[in-house]
Write an enzyme that holds these catalytic residues in place. Structure first.
Site, PDB file in Angstrom:
ATOM      1  N   HIS A   1       0.990  -1.180  -0.059  1.00  0.00           N
ATOM      2  CA  HIS A   1      -0.040   0.181   0.013  1.00  0.00           C
ATOM      3  C   HIS A   1       1.144   1.103   0.040  1.00  0.00           C
ATOM      4  O   HIS A   1       2.070   1.113   0.497  1.00  0.00           O
ATOM      5  CB  HIS A   1      -0.961  -0.096   1.378  1.00  0.00           C
ATOM      6  CG  HIS A   1      -1.917  -1.049   1.132  1.00  0.00           C
ATOM      7  ND1 HIS A   1      -3.346  -0.646   0.622  1.00  0.00           N
ATOM      8  CD2 HIS A   1      -1.908  -2.525   1.264  1.00  0.00           C
ATOM      9  CE1 HIS A   1      -4.016  -1.811   0.857  1.00  0.00           C
ATOM     10  NE2 HIS A   1      -3.393  -2.918   1.048  1.00  0.00           N
TER      11      HIS A   1
ATOM     12  N   CYS B   1      -8.001  -0.992   3.595  1.00  0.00           N
ATOM     13  CA  CYS B   1      -8.647  -1.978   4.259  1.00  0.00           C
ATOM     14  C   CYS B   1      -9.659  -1.356   5.468  1.00  0.00           C
ATOM     15  O   CYS B   1      -9.089  -0.785   6.255  1.00  0.00           O
ATOM     16  CB  CYS B   1      -7.535  -3.102   5.223  1.00  0.00           C
ATOM     17  SG  CYS B   1      -8.395  -4.298   6.114  1.00  0.00           S
TER      18      CYS B   1
HETATM   19  P1  HMG Z   1     -17.620 -13.816  13.266  1.00  0.00           P
HETATM   20  O1  HMG Z   1     -18.478 -12.882  13.734  1.00  0.00           O
HETATM   21  O2  HMG Z   1     -16.462 -14.323  14.346  1.00  0.00           O
HETATM   22  O3  HMG Z   1     -18.274 -15.002  12.525  1.00  0.00           O
HETATM   23  O4  HMG Z   1     -16.691 -13.144  11.845  1.00  0.00           O
HETATM   24  P2  HMG Z   1     -18.681 -16.522  13.067  1.00  0.00           P
HETATM   25  O5  HMG Z   1     -17.746 -17.261  12.292  1.00  0.00           O
HETATM   26  O6  HMG Z   1     -18.848 -16.299  14.418  1.00  0.00           O
HETATM   27  O7  HMG Z   1     -20.057 -16.573  12.333  1.00  0.00           O
HETATM   28  C1  HMG Z   1     -21.205 -15.646  12.593  1.00  0.00           C
HETATM   29  C2  HMG Z   1     -22.096 -16.043  11.642  1.00  0.00           C
HETATM   30  O8  HMG Z   1     -21.818 -15.332  10.330  1.00  0.00           O
HETATM   31  C3  HMG Z   1     -22.777 -17.164  11.026  1.00  0.00           C
HETATM   32  O9  HMG Z   1     -24.026 -17.018  10.820  1.00  0.00           O
HETATM   33  C4  HMG Z   1     -21.730 -17.819  10.046  1.00  0.00           C
HETATM   34  O10 HMG Z   1     -22.615 -18.613   9.127  1.00  0.00           O
HETATM   35  C5  HMG Z   1     -21.889 -16.276   9.282  1.00  0.00           C
HETATM   36  P3  HMG Z   1     -25.322 -17.504  11.870  1.00  0.00           P
HETATM   37  O11 HMG Z   1     -24.921 -19.170  12.129  1.00  0.00           O
HETATM   38  O12 HMG Z   1     -25.115 -16.813  13.155  1.00  0.00           O
HETATM   39  O13 HMG Z   1     -26.501 -17.237  11.330  1.00  0.00           O
HETATM   40  N1  HMG Z   1     -20.665 -16.336   8.231  1.00  0.00           N
HETATM   41  C6  HMG Z   1     -20.788 -16.019   7.106  1.00  0.00           C
HETATM   42  N2  HMG Z   1     -21.595 -15.777   6.238  1.00  0.00           N
HETATM   43  C7  HMG Z   1     -21.381 -15.575   5.174  1.00  0.00           C
HETATM   44  N3  HMG Z   1     -20.164 -15.809   4.470  1.00  0.00           N
HETATM   45  C8  HMG Z   1     -19.018 -16.033   5.492  1.00  0.00           C
HETATM   46  C9  HMG Z   1     -19.294 -16.206   6.550  1.00  0.00           C
HETATM   47  N4  HMG Z   1     -18.630 -16.491   7.833  1.00  0.00           N
HETATM   48  C10 HMG Z   1     -19.220 -16.562   8.823  1.00  0.00           C
HETATM   49  N5  HMG Z   1     -17.752 -16.189   4.888  1.00  0.00           N
HETATM   50  C11 HMG Z   1     -15.424 -13.619   9.727  1.00  0.00           C
HETATM   51  C12 HMG Z   1     -15.623 -13.881  11.266  1.00  0.00           C
HETATM   52  C13 HMG Z   1     -14.068 -14.255   9.044  1.00  0.00           C
HETATM   53  C14 HMG Z   1     -16.751 -14.355   9.347  1.00  0.00           C
HETATM   54  C15 HMG Z   1     -15.745 -11.989   9.684  1.00  0.00           C
HETATM   55  O14 HMG Z   1     -14.489 -11.535  10.564  1.00  0.00           O
HETATM   56  C16 HMG Z   1     -15.138 -11.525   8.194  1.00  0.00           C
HETATM   57  O15 HMG Z   1     -15.840 -11.840   7.434  1.00  0.00           O
HETATM   58  N6  HMG Z   1     -14.136 -10.836   8.196  1.00  0.00           N
HETATM   59  C17 HMG Z   1     -13.547 -10.389   6.809  1.00  0.00           C
HETATM   60  C18 HMG Z   1     -13.027  -9.138   6.957  1.00  0.00           C
HETATM   61  C19 HMG Z   1     -12.296  -8.651   5.388  1.00  0.00           C
HETATM   62  O16 HMG Z   1     -12.805  -9.017   4.346  1.00  0.00           O
HETATM   63  N7  HMG Z   1     -11.151  -7.834   5.413  1.00  0.00           N
HETATM   64  C20 HMG Z   1     -10.910  -7.187   4.256  1.00  0.00           C
HETATM   65  C21 HMG Z   1      -9.815  -8.483   3.556  1.00  0.00           C
HETATM   66  S1  HMG Z   1      -8.221  -8.482   4.336  1.00  0.00           S
HETATM   67  C22 HMG Z   1      -7.496  -7.155   3.469  1.00  0.00           C
HETATM   68  O17 HMG Z   1      -7.976  -6.284   2.809  1.00  0.00           O
HETATM   69  C23 HMG Z   1      -5.646  -7.338   3.516  1.00  0.00           C
HETATM   70  C24 HMG Z   1      -5.238  -7.499   2.248  1.00  0.00           C
HETATM   71  O18 HMG Z   1      -5.696  -6.884   1.192  1.00  0.00           O
HETATM   72  C25 HMG Z   1      -3.561  -7.830   2.442  1.00  0.00           C
HETATM   73  C26 HMG Z   1      -2.951  -6.534   3.088  1.00  0.00           C
HETATM   74  O19 HMG Z   1      -3.411  -5.361   2.475  1.00  0.00           O
HETATM   75  O20 HMG Z   1      -2.421  -6.630   4.018  1.00  0.00           O
HETATM   76  C27 HMG Z   1      -5.678  -9.087   2.045  1.00  0.00           C
HETATM   77 MG    MG Z   2      -4.402  -5.140   0.852  1.00  0.00          MG
END
Ligand code: HMG
Ligand code: MG
Length: 307
Positions: A215, A246
Site C-alpha cells: 500500500h 482495508c
Molecule cells: P465472526 O463474527 O466471528 O463470524 O466473523 P462467525 O464465524 O462467528 O459466524 C457468525 C455468523 O456469520 C454465522 O451465521 C456464519 O454462518 C456467518 P449464523 O450461524 O450466526 O446465522 N458467516 C458467514 N456468512 C457468509 N459468508 C461467510 C461467513 N462466515 C461466517 N464467509 C469472519 C468472522 C471471518 C466471518 C469475519 O470476521 C469476516 O468476514 N471478516 C472479513 C474481513 C475482511 O474481508 N477484510 C478485508 C480483507 S483483508 C485485507 O484487505 C488485507 C489484504 O489486502 C492484504 C493486506 O493489505 O495486508 C488481503
Molecule cells: Mg491490501
C-alpha cells in the site's frame, strides 16, 4: 523509453486487486454491473490475474456483499485467473458453489489486526484456515495465503521479521501455494523489504512462491517493489488507479497503482502483457463512476485528469 537495469526479472505477473482490495474500501457500494464491467475491462487491458471479490461476511464488508451476483457475470472470461478471498469454510462453500478455482485466505502477523479483521487470534485464524486450505487443495484449487501487517501495525508499531516468518511458515505448512506479503498500512521501506525477503529465502521459501502487496501511504510502494524485484520476486500485487485500503486497518490507503507499477516495469524493459493505455482509460472510467480523480500519478498523466 526503455532502459533495462541489471539483476531484474524479464517478466512480472501483476496480481490485480482493484476489484477486491480497491472496491472493498469505497464508501459507496458500486453496482454489480459496474464491477463486472470493471473486471472485463481489466482483463481486456491484458491483466491475467484479476482478484474478483470476497466471500466474507456481508455485514463485515457490505461493499462486496454481491459476490454471488458478480461472480457468474465473469464466467465468459477465458484464460483469466479470478481468485476470490475466503476467510472460512462458509466462504469456501459459497465460492465453490459458483465454480471458483482459486481462493485466498488472509492471515495477520499481529494479534491486533487478526482480531480486528477476523475476530480471531492469529492462531485461531490459522485453525480456521486449515480445513479451507485442505479442502481447496483436495479439489486441486490454487490457494494464496495473504499475510497482513508484515512490516508495521497501526496498533502495535513495527513488526519483527521473526513474527512474520512464523506465520508464513504456518501458511505454507497448511498447504498454501503462494504467499502475498502485505504492507497493509504502507510503512515499509526498501531495506526492510530486503531483510524480510532474505529471512524468508534463507529459511528455504522459494522466491517464486512469494508475492508482494504494498500500500502506498508513505509513497514507498514503488521503491519497495524494486527492492523485491532485485531479490527475485516476480509476482506483484497492484490496484488499478491506486484504489484500495482495508476497512479494518486504520490508516491503510490505496494500494500501489497498477499503472505506476507498469510504467516502471515497462521502462525497465520488464514484460507484463499489460496495455497501459487501455488500463489507464479503465481507471479513468472507474474514477468517473466513483466521482473523484484517480490517485495514480500515471493515470492522471496519461489521461489528463483534473487534479
Ligand atoms: P465472526 O463474527 O466471528 O463470524 O466473523 P462467525 O464465524 O462467528 O459466524 C457468525 C455468523 O456469520 C454465522 O451465521 C456464519 O454462518 C456467518 P449464523 O450461524 O450466526 O446465522 N458467516 C458467514 N456468512 C457468509 N459468508 C461467510 C461467513 N462466515 C461466517 N464467509 C469472519 C468472522 C471471518 C466471518 C469475519 O470476521 C469476516 O468476514 N471478516 C472479513 C474481513 C475482511 O474481508 N477484510 C478485508 C480483507 S483483508 C485485507 O484487505 C488485507 C489484504 O489486502 C492484504 C493486506 O493489505 O495486508 C488481503
Ligand atoms: Mg491490501
Amino acid at each position: 523509453m526503455t532502459v533495462p537495469a541489471a539483476g531484474l526479472p524479464a517478466r512480472v505477473r501483476v496480481h490485480e486487486v482493484g476489484a477486491r482490495d480497491g472496491l472493498q474500501n469505497e464508501k459507496a457500494v458500486v453496482p454489480t454491473e459496474v464491477k463486472a464491467e470493471f473486471v472485463h475491462r481489466l482483463a481486456a487491458a491484458g491483466l491475467t490475474t484479476v482478484e474478483a471479490t470476497s466471500f466474507v461476511h456481508p455485514k463485515w464488508v457490505p461493499q462486496l456483499a454481491d459476490a454471488e451476483q458478480l461472480f457468474p457475470l465473469l464466467g465468459d472470461l477465458e484464460g483469466v485467473r479470478l481468485p476470490v478471498l475466503v476467510p472460512n469454510e462458509r466462504g469456501l462453500d459459497r465460492a465453490m458453489a459458483l465454480g471458483a478455482d482459486r481462493v485466498a485466505v488472509f492471515a495477520s502477523a499481529t494479534e491486533s489486526f487478526a482480531k480486528a479483521n477476523l475476530n480471531r487470534t492469529v492462531d485461531e485464524a490459522l485453525a480456521m484456515f486449515a480445513p479451507v486450505v485442505s479442502r481447496a487443495k483436495g479439489r486441486d484449487m490454487h490457494v494464496r495465503g495473504y499475510l497482513s501487517m508484515c512490516f508495521g501495525d497501526p496498533w502495535e508499531g513495527p513488526v519483527e521479521v521473526g513474527r512474520v516468518l512464523r506465520v508464513c511458515r504456518a501458511l505454507l505448512d497448511l498447504g498454501c501455494d503462494e504467499l502475498s506479503l502485505g504492507d497493509t498500512i504502507g510503512v515499509a521501506t526498501p531495506g526492510h523489504v530486503t531483510a524480510l525477503l532474505t529471512a524468508l529465502t534463507t529459511a528455504g521459501v522459494a522466491v517464486d512462491r512469494i508475492g508482494v502487496h504494498f500500500h502506498d501511504t508513505y509513497g514507498q510502494a514503488l521503491a519497495n517493489t524494486l527492492a523485491a524485484l532485485q531479490h527475485g520476486v516476480t509476482t506483484v500485487d497492484a490496484s488499478a488507479g491506486g484504489l484500495g485500503g482495508c476497512p479494518y486497518a486504520k490508516s491503510a490507503t490505496g494500494n500501489l497503482a497498477t499503472e505506476d507499477l507498469v510504467w516502471m516495469l515497462h521502462g525497465l524493459g520488464i514484460e507484463t502483457g499489460v496495455d497501459l493505455g487501455r488500463l489507464s482509460a479503465t481507471s479513468a472510467w472507474m474514477a468517473d463512476r466513483l466521482g473523484r480523480p484517480s490517485p495514480s500519478r500515471t493515470v492522471r498523466a496519461l489521461t489528463h485528469q483534473e487534479q
